[in-house]
Structures are given as C-alpha cells and as structure tokens.
Design a protein around this motif. Sequence first.
Motif, short mmCIF file in Angstrom:
data_model
loop_
_atom_site.label_atom_id
_atom_site.label_comp_id
_atom_site.label_asym_id
_atom_site.label_seq_id
_atom_site.Cartn_x
_atom_site.Cartn_y
_atom_site.Cartn_z
N LEU A 34 0.83 -1.20 0.00
CA LEU A 34 0.00 0.00 0.00
C LEU A 34 0.87 1.25 0.00
N ASP A 35 0.29 2.34 -0.48
CA ASP A 35 0.97 3.62 -0.39
C ASP A 35 0.86 4.13 1.04
N VAL A 36 1.95 4.60 1.56
CA VAL A 36 2.00 5.03 2.96
C VAL A 36 1.44 6.44 3.09
N PRO A 37 0.43 6.60 3.96
CA PRO A 37 -0.11 7.95 4.17
C PRO A 37 0.92 8.84 4.86
N LYS A 38 0.86 10.11 4.56
CA LYS A 38 1.80 11.06 5.14
C LYS A 38 1.19 11.70 6.40
N ILE A 39 0.92 10.84 7.38
CA ILE A 39 0.40 11.25 8.67
C ILE A 39 1.17 10.48 9.74
N HIS A 40 1.11 10.94 10.96
CA HIS A 40 1.88 10.30 12.03
C HIS A 40 1.21 9.07 12.62
N ASP A 41 -0.11 9.05 12.66
CA ASP A 41 -0.83 7.88 13.18
C ASP A 41 -1.51 7.18 12.02
N VAL A 42 -0.95 6.05 11.61
CA VAL A 42 -1.49 5.32 10.46
C VAL A 42 -2.37 4.15 10.87
N SER A 43 -2.70 4.05 12.14
CA SER A 43 -3.47 2.89 12.62
C SER A 43 -4.85 2.80 11.99
N LYS A 44 -5.51 3.91 11.79
CA LYS A 44 -6.83 3.89 11.16
C LYS A 44 -6.73 3.40 9.72
N PHE A 45 -5.67 3.80 9.04
CA PHE A 45 -5.43 3.35 7.67
C PHE A 45 -5.23 1.84 7.63
N ILE A 46 -4.46 1.32 8.58
CA ILE A 46 -4.27 -0.13 8.67
C ILE A 46 -5.60 -0.82 8.90
N GLU A 47 -6.39 -0.28 9.83
CA GLU A 47 -7.70 -0.86 10.11
C GLU A 47 -8.59 -0.85 8.88
N GLN A 48 -8.57 0.23 8.11
CA GLN A 48 -9.41 0.33 6.91
C GLN A 48 -9.00 -0.68 5.84
N LYS A 107 -4.41 -8.49 12.46
CA LYS A 107 -5.85 -8.50 12.71
C LYS A 107 -6.14 -8.73 14.20
N GLU A 108 -5.42 -9.67 14.80
CA GLU A 108 -5.63 -9.99 16.21
C GLU A 108 -5.23 -8.84 17.14
N ASN A 109 -4.33 -8.00 16.68
CA ASN A 109 -3.78 -6.93 17.53
C ASN A 109 -4.14 -5.53 17.07
N ILE A 110 -5.11 -5.40 16.16
CA ILE A 110 -5.42 -4.08 15.62
C ILE A 110 -5.87 -3.09 16.70
N GLU A 111 -6.64 -3.55 17.66
CA GLU A 111 -7.08 -2.62 18.71
C GLU A 111 -5.90 -2.13 19.54
N LYS A 112 -5.00 -3.03 19.86
CA LYS A 112 -3.80 -2.65 20.61
C LYS A 112 -2.95 -1.67 19.79
N LEU A 113 -2.78 -1.97 18.50
CA LEU A 113 -1.99 -1.09 17.64
C LEU A 113 -2.61 0.30 17.56
N LYS A 114 -3.94 0.34 17.48
CA LYS A 114 -4.63 1.64 17.43
C LYS A 114 -4.41 2.43 18.71
N ILE A 115 -4.55 1.78 19.84
CA ILE A 115 -4.38 2.47 21.13
C ILE A 115 -2.96 3.01 21.25
N ILE A 116 -1.98 2.17 20.93
CA ILE A 116 -0.58 2.58 21.05
C ILE A 116 -0.28 3.74 20.11
N SER A 117 -0.62 3.58 18.85
CA SER A 117 -0.30 4.60 17.86
C SER A 117 -1.01 5.92 18.16
N LYS A 118 -2.28 5.84 18.47
CA LYS A 118 -3.05 7.07 18.75
C LYS A 118 -2.56 7.77 20.01
#
Length: 136
Positions: free
Chosen positions: A54-68, A78-89
């Motif tokens: 994928l093309d990398v978004p030019k933002i600092h928190d890309v967790s929502k992009f990964i989730e999308q 997939k198993e850790n998406i919620e954890k990744l979102k919390i950490i990144s955000k």
Amino acid sequence: MNKKRLVEDYIFRAEKRIKMLEFLKKEESYADVVREAQEVVELLLKGLILFFGLDVPKIHDVSKFIEQNIEIFPEIVKENIEKLKIISKTLRKERELAFYGLIDWIPSEEYTLKDAEKAINWAKEVFQIVKIALST
C-alpha cells in the motif's frame, strides 16, 4: 525504489532506536523516550503498510489506515489491531507535547519513569507484531 530494502531499513532503524530508548530512560530523559517511541511505532507501522503493497499515508498515526485495509494484513495484525490503534493514537497525541511542551507543561518535569517504561514497552510490542507479520 526497492520497497523490500526500504522496509528492512525501517525495521533495522526501529530496532536501533528501541535500544536508544533504553539509554534515554537511563539518562532520565523521559519526555524524549515518549517522543522517540512514537517515531519508532510510526516507522514500524509505515514499514508494515509498505511491505504489504500500500501507499504510505503522510500522517503520524497510520493505525486507522491499517484498520481500513485490515483484510490484506496477516492474522497477527488482525488480532492486535485494537492494541496497535491504542498505542499509535496515544503516542501520536503525545508527540509534539513531549518534544516542545507548552508554557505550562515542561516536558522534563511532566513525564515520568512510568511514562517512559510504558512507551518503551509499547514500542517493543509493536516491533514484535510487525516482525511476525513480515515473516508470514
């Protein structure tokens, strides 16, 4: 551009920066630990995105992009998406504050050993998840 080599470089530098986080912690530079941990997590997650084409978004928190785009990532993501979102955000929210502070928020006075340890642990967790994802 050789994406594989670039991703490998991201992982290499993230690993070195995690070691640097331990040094900063030992030096009691807790605000810098938080700031640098955010950069480690950002580098790792952007490497993950790049690795899976994928093309990398030019933002600092890309967790929502990964989730999308979760369907293209391996099960470990997939198993850790919620954890990744919390950490990144969470680290993203602290990014500028930990670096620049505010007139009534002096980073070296506000961040604690507990904050630094949490940030280091998060960086290590994301590192492990990404390493596993890249090896599947």
